[in-house]
Write a protein that holds these residues in place. Structure first.
Motif, PDB file in Angstrom:
ATOM      1  N   GLY A  67       0.773  -1.229   0.000  1.00 44.62           N
ATOM      2  CA  GLY A  67       0.000   0.000   0.000  1.00 44.62           C
ATOM      3  C   GLY A  67       0.804   1.278   0.000  1.00 44.62           C
ATOM      4  N   ASP A  68       2.134   1.193   0.060  1.00 41.35           N
ATOM      5  CA  ASP A  68       3.002   2.370  -0.030  1.00 41.35           C
ATOM      6  C   ASP A  68       2.846   3.292   1.170  1.00 41.35           C
ATOM      7  N   ALA A  69       2.457   2.732   2.338  1.00 36.59           N
ATOM      8  CA  ALA A  69       2.222   3.577   3.508  1.00 36.59           C
ATOM      9  C   ALA A  69       3.433   3.666   4.430  1.00 36.59           C
ATOM     10  N   ARG A  70       4.268   2.643   4.487  1.00 37.25           N
ATOM     11  CA  ARG A  70       5.411   2.614   5.389  1.00 37.25           C
ATOM     12  C   ARG A  70       6.699   2.519   4.563  1.00 37.25           C
ATOM     13  N   PRO A  71       7.520   3.551   4.533  1.00 43.14           N
ATOM     14  CA  PRO A  71       8.723   3.546   3.690  1.00 43.14           C
ATOM     15  C   PRO A  71       9.803   2.607   4.224  1.00 43.14           C
ATOM     16  N   LEU A  72      10.686   2.189   3.327  1.00 40.89           N
ATOM     17  CA  LEU A  72      11.801   1.336   3.706  1.00 40.89           C
ATOM     18  C   LEU A  72      12.891   1.472   2.640  1.00 40.89           C
ATOM     19  N   HIS A  73      14.130   1.734   3.092  1.00 38.24           N
ATOM     20  CA  HIS A  73      15.250   1.971   2.186  1.00 38.24           C
ATOM     21  C   HIS A  73      16.457   1.136   2.620  1.00 38.24           C
TER      22      HIS A  73
END
Length: 432
Positions: free
Chosen positions: A142-148
């Motif tokens: 859902g693209d709600a919690r970013p992660l890199h």
């Protein structure tokens, strides 16, 4: 959101904990309520928590499982706690004392990587598994919690936001020109790129697994194409089915430690959320703060000839149907636009795509906070759901040269008042 972060010196060099402690200092801006780091020697994981859910008071990340063999950190909000608890044979009293991260750890202990397929909600998490010395990081669709993440020579690091990774001296700040070009073309999907050339983004619905030999596998875990199409006998059945699913989804989002607010426009999407949330909260004896952006009273009326420019009357009609809705108004003209854009650019580590909408959203969030609400409901991406017109399928029809179907669908859109936007989408695709 909370923030998670970690580092693994695959080549065995010391310093993983030191890197986590650097990232922790930056992470406190995202998770001010609690910050902890677990040190496993060659690998270290950390989490900085922002408590927004009732069960968050039990969260003590990083979490250890499987007798200390597994370590987990997560930025997570689960919407199917009851379903997971039943599948894991956890009693209601036990579930009541578990944070969402605790439930995720129990699911990973039971099902391993396959636990991802059972999760419903927003999540970005990392699991260090000492059994095969591997690191798994994953993100919901859902693209709600970013992660890199960053892949270095003999080491690997991950974090919610690029700013955490940029606190590590070995990671450069050079910009990714391809990502910037895509942004200029209004392409929000970065294709796994961040705005920094040495930092990658975990795409929505993807996972990254790092192995002890240095291999890094990236793959998609979310596969909606595997879901069988829903076929019902009557059109009315689809209406009732949508209503039932919407009510279930909205109720799951009403878990809050300090009440709920809603950004209410004059459109179908947030209005549908309002008509679902208000009765649910009324049954609990709770109220809903609805916030609408409207023009100031001193705006000359000749500029308001198009009724769509003032969504206040439509939003007011929705709010008036529910006695437990407190309807509040904000004015975009009151926002310090440049200051908000600068603040959000620094917070999100990327440019703001739609500054005018962003400014009024910030006004709404600030008002919700002043009203004591810790959860804000929105109708984000509703144009792909309740108010979807089908226009986005036109590009695919043109690409596949399905001219007959394209003309038929365009004709239907024209008859329903979408002619200009439909033709623009077709021409844009053919030109590009």
């Amino acid at each position: 959101m909370s923030a998670i972060y970690g580092a693994w010196h695959i080549d065995g060099r010391p310093g993983a904990r030191a890197g986590c402690e650097r990232m922790q200092q930056v992470a406190r801006a995202f998770g001010p309520d609690q910050a902890r780091t677990w040190d496993g020697g060659e690998v270290a994981l950390g989490a900085a928590l922002l408590r927004l859910l009732p069960e968050d008071r039990f969260d003590r990340q990083p979490l250890l499982g499987a007798g200390g063999i597994v370590t987990l950190v997560a930025d997570i909000r689960l919407d199917n706690r009851g379903e997971l608890g039943a599948a894991l044979a956890l009693s209601p009293p036990d579930m009541a004392r578990r944070s969402d991260a605790d439930v995720l750890l129990a699911a990973y202990e039971r099902w391993g990587e396959a636990a991802i397929d059972r999760l419903v909600g927003d999540f970005a998490f990392a699991v260090w598994d000492a059994r095969d010395r591997s690191l798994l990081i994953a993100r919901d669709h859902g693209d709600a919690r970013p992660l890199h993440y960053h892949r270095g020579k003999g080491w690997f690091a991950f974090a919610s936001m690029p700013s955490l990774l940029l606190s590590l001296p070995a990671i450069g700040r050079g910009l990714d020109t391809v990502r910037l070009a895509r942004w200029q073309l209004l392409q929000s999907d970065g294709g796994g790129r961040s705005f920094y050339e040495q930092i990658s983004s975990v795409e929505p619905g993807h996972l990254v697994r790092v192995h002890a030999d240095g291999r890094v596998d990236v793959r998609r875990h979310w596969r909606p194409e595997a879901i069988s199409p829903l076929r019902l006998s009557r059109p009315e059945d689809y209406v009732e089915g949508l209503r039932s699913v919407l009510d279930q989804a909205v109720e799951a989002r009403l878990r809050s430690v300090r009440g709920n607010a809603l950004l209410l426009s004059g459109g179908l999407d947030s209005a549908a959320v309002a008509t679902s949330a208000a009765p649910i909260l009324a049954a609990r004896g709770e109220r809903l703060t609805a916030i609408t952006n409207v023009p100031r009273s001193d705006v000359p009326r000749q500029y308001m000839a198009d009724a769509r420019l003032d969504e206040g009357p439509f939003a007011a009609l929705v709010a008036a149907r529910h006695p437990n809705i407190d309807h509040e108004f904000v004015h975009l003209a009151d926002a310090d636009l440049l200051a908000e854009v600068e603040r959000l650019t620094g917070y999100a580590d990327q440019p703001v795509m739609n500054p005018l909408n962003t400014a009024w959203l910030c006004l709404g969030y600030a008002l919700a906070a002043r009203r004591g609400n810790s959860t804000v409901l929105v109708g984000t991406k509703g144009n792909f759901g309740i108010s979807y017109t089908g226009q986005h399928a036109l590009s695919e029809m043109a690409e596949r040269a399905r001219w007959g179907k394209l003309l038929a669908e365009t004709g239907r859109l024209r008859r329903n008042g979408y002619a200009e936007r439909a033709e623009y989408r077709i021409v844009s695709h053919l030109v590009v």
